[in-house]
Design a protein around this motif. Sequence first.
Motif, mmCIF file in Angstrom:
data_model
loop_
_atom_site.group_PDB
_atom_site.id
_atom_site.type_symbol
_atom_site.label_atom_id
_atom_site.label_comp_id
_atom_site.label_asym_id
_atom_site.label_seq_id
_atom_site.Cartn_x
_atom_site.Cartn_y
_atom_site.Cartn_z
ATOM 1 N N ARG A 14 0.833 -1.201 0.000
ATOM 2 C CA ARG A 14 0.000 0.000 0.000
ATOM 3 C C ARG A 14 0.864 1.246 0.000
ATOM 4 O O ARG A 14 0.580 2.215 -0.697
ATOM 5 N N ARG A 15 1.960 1.205 0.729
ATOM 6 C CA ARG A 15 2.841 2.370 0.723
ATOM 7 C C ARG A 15 3.460 2.543 -0.650
ATOM 8 O O ARG A 15 3.712 3.647 -1.114
ATOM 9 N N GLY A 16 3.674 1.414 -1.331
ATOM 10 C CA GLY A 16 4.232 1.488 -2.684
ATOM 11 C C GLY A 16 3.278 2.155 -3.645
ATOM 12 O O GLY A 16 3.672 2.961 -4.480
ATOM 13 N N PHE A 17 1.966 1.836 -3.536
ATOM 14 C CA PHE A 17 0.987 2.473 -4.397
ATOM 15 C C PHE A 17 0.987 3.979 -4.159
ATOM 16 O O PHE A 17 0.935 4.770 -5.092
ATOM 17 N N GLY A 18 1.069 4.369 -2.891
ATOM 18 C CA GLY A 18 1.109 5.790 -2.588
ATOM 19 C C GLY A 18 2.314 6.468 -3.201
ATOM 20 O O GLY A 18 2.225 7.569 -3.737
ATOM 21 N N ARG A 19 3.436 5.794 -3.140
ATOM 22 C CA ARG A 19 4.648 6.386 -3.700
ATOM 23 C C ARG A 19 4.569 6.488 -5.208
ATOM 24 O O ARG A 19 5.079 7.411 -5.814
ATOM 25 N N LEU A 20 3.934 5.496 -5.830
ATOM 26 C CA LEU A 20 3.798 5.541 -7.284
ATOM 27 C C LEU A 20 3.034 6.783 -7.697
ATOM 28 O O LEU A 20 3.365 7.436 -8.676
ATOM 29 N N ALA A 21 1.971 7.103 -6.957
ATOM 30 C CA ALA A 21 1.187 8.278 -7.307
ATOM 31 C C ALA A 21 1.901 9.559 -6.917
ATOM 32 O O ALA A 21 1.967 10.511 -7.680
ATOM 33 N N ALA A 22 2.464 9.556 -5.701
ATOM 34 C CA ALA A 22 3.083 10.776 -5.209
ATOM 35 C C ALA A 22 4.337 11.136 -5.975
ATOM 36 O O ALA A 22 4.658 12.310 -6.136
ATOM 37 N N ALA A 23 5.050 10.145 -6.466
ATOM 38 C CA ALA A 23 6.310 10.427 -7.149
ATOM 39 C C ALA A 23 6.099 11.296 -8.366
ATOM 40 O O ALA A 23 6.982 12.046 -8.766
ATOM 41 N N GLY A 24 4.934 11.211 -8.989
ATOM 42 C CA GLY A 24 4.689 12.009 -10.178
ATOM 43 C C GLY A 24 4.669 13.491 -9.877
ATOM 44 O O GLY A 24 4.813 14.320 -10.779
ATOM 45 N N THR A 25 4.466 13.892 -8.622
ATOM 46 C CA THR A 25 4.423 15.299 -8.267
ATOM 47 C C THR A 25 5.745 15.787 -7.708
ATOM 48 O O THR A 25 5.858 16.926 -7.294
ATOM 49 N N GLY A 26 6.760 14.934 -7.723
ATOM 50 C CA GLY A 26 8.035 15.286 -7.117
ATOM 51 C C GLY A 26 8.719 16.464 -7.761
ATOM 52 O O GLY A 26 9.587 17.098 -7.173
ATOM 53 N N PHE A 27 8.350 16.815 -9.006
ATOM 54 C CA PHE A 27 9.028 17.909 -9.696
ATOM 55 C C PHE A 27 8.690 19.266 -9.102
ATOM 56 O O PHE A 27 9.314 20.267 -9.433
ATOM 57 N N LEU A 57 10.357 3.874 -12.894
ATOM 58 C CA LEU A 57 10.574 4.440 -11.557
ATOM 59 C C LEU A 57 11.684 5.481 -11.580
ATOM 60 O O LEU A 57 11.595 6.510 -10.910
ATOM 61 N N ALA A 58 12.735 5.211 -12.347
ATOM 62 C CA ALA A 58 13.837 6.165 -12.445
ATOM 63 C C ALA A 58 13.356 7.483 -13.038
ATOM 64 O O ALA A 58 13.761 8.570 -12.598
ATOM 65 N N ALA A 59 12.494 7.400 -14.046
ATOM 66 C CA ALA A 59 11.961 8.618 -14.656
ATOM 67 C C ALA A 59 11.149 9.428 -13.659
ATOM 68 O O ALA A 59 11.116 10.659 -13.725
ATOM 69 N N GLN A 60 10.509 8.745 -12.697
ATOM 70 C CA GLN A 60 9.787 9.444 -11.639
ATOM 71 C C GLN A 60 10.733 9.993 -10.591
ATOM 72 O O GLN A 60 10.731 11.190 -10.284
ATOM 73 N N GLU A 61 11.524 9.100 -10.004
ATOM 74 C CA GLU A 61 12.336 9.499 -8.849
ATOM 75 C C GLU A 61 13.388 10.543 -9.189
ATOM 76 O O GLU A 61 13.743 11.373 -8.352
ATOM 77 N N LYS A 62 13.887 10.507 -10.406
ATOM 78 C CA LYS A 62 14.904 11.476 -10.814
ATOM 79 C C LYS A 62 14.304 12.778 -11.345
ATOM 80 O O LYS A 62 15.033 13.691 -11.709
ATOM 81 N N GLY A 63 12.968 12.838 -11.383
ATOM 82 C CA GLY A 63 12.308 14.061 -11.818
ATOM 83 C C GLY A 63 12.251 14.253 -13.316
ATOM 84 O O GLY A 63 11.952 15.357 -13.782
ATOM 85 N N TYR A 64 12.498 13.194 -14.087
ATOM 86 C CA TYR A 64 12.494 13.338 -15.543
ATOM 87 C C TYR A 64 11.090 13.597 -16.075
ATOM 88 O O TYR A 64 10.913 14.364 -17.026
#
Length: 351
Positions: A14-27, A57-64
């Motif tokens: 469940r925390r992973g699902f949250g991170r998947l969504a939240a990571a898109g706003t990391g920029f 995931l890299a494209a999300q976490e690195k802000g690409y």
Amino acid sequence: MVAAGRGTGTGLSRRGFGRLAAAGTGFLALGRPALAQAVPIRLLLDWRLEGLSALFLAAQEKGYFGAEGLDVVIEPGVGSRLVPSRIAAGEFDAGFGDINALVRLRDGKPGYDLKAVMMVHDRPPFAVIGRRSRGITAMPASLEGRKLGAPAADASFAQWPLFKTLNRIDDSRIRLETIGFAVREPMLASGEVDGIFGFGPSATAILTARGVPAEDIVVLTMADHGVVLYGNAVMVSPKLAADQPGAVRGLVRALIRGMREVSTHPDAAVQMLGRRSDAAQPEVERQRLAAMLQQNVLTPHVREHGLGGLDPARWQQALDQLAMVQPLRDRAKAGDAFTPAFLPAKEERLF
């Protein structure tokens, strides 16, 4: 957000699902446009988070994604063959799925113009994986007289009619058993079946982790035995392509950067998977990623011509092979399943 899984579970907490969504706003932290100005994209993977999915995931976490003004939500899938139909149904804006299934979808839905915009599996990982101790060798004919297990929706199993035709295999002498994705490798490891259908690099990593000696594993990669098809590609909905062509170009650019990241820093990529998925096993994911990159993605053709495109002559051969086992009603429409229009210049795609 639509929840998607495979087998008995997605392997995503469940925390992973949250991170998947939240990571898109990391920029936002990078000083990029506010979320309301970003282009939202719901992207479906072919499977749960493992191996090559680290590039997303890299494209999300690195802000690409964020650097391109995109708010991308990534969700695990239930098989690469189902990705095109789920995009066609309006559930997702983009996905990572089997281009051969896309060809079939276009042939069956002549009014629908879903296309792939970035080829990833230049050499498809479709394979039959067996064990020497069970009588399977590097020769396709050794499959005769054996018991093979296959999930009904498996992308490799979908190419069995072509593979057996090209290699003159008498399948009347083969016992085919429908099995679930979750039990595929365990059944081969325990000797309940002699071989299975699946992606070669992934199955090999799982089998060795379960204690099957590497020398006992035989991978009959279909690409080594006459199959010229391509594999998984990034595809986008007609609406996204028409309404937001700049966003599609940005998506492709971000994913190419993600691929460069995971190919350069594979250990960090494995750590990303571990943070997002409770089911991720570091050594298994490391093997999967390394083998997939070497065997299926960064091929000699890709290193010469760049990631993301396809060879027109080979594509026509692939369509010929698909038509061998099921005629295409409108070859031109079905075959127009890929467009290079959203790819950056070749120099930006070289590895």
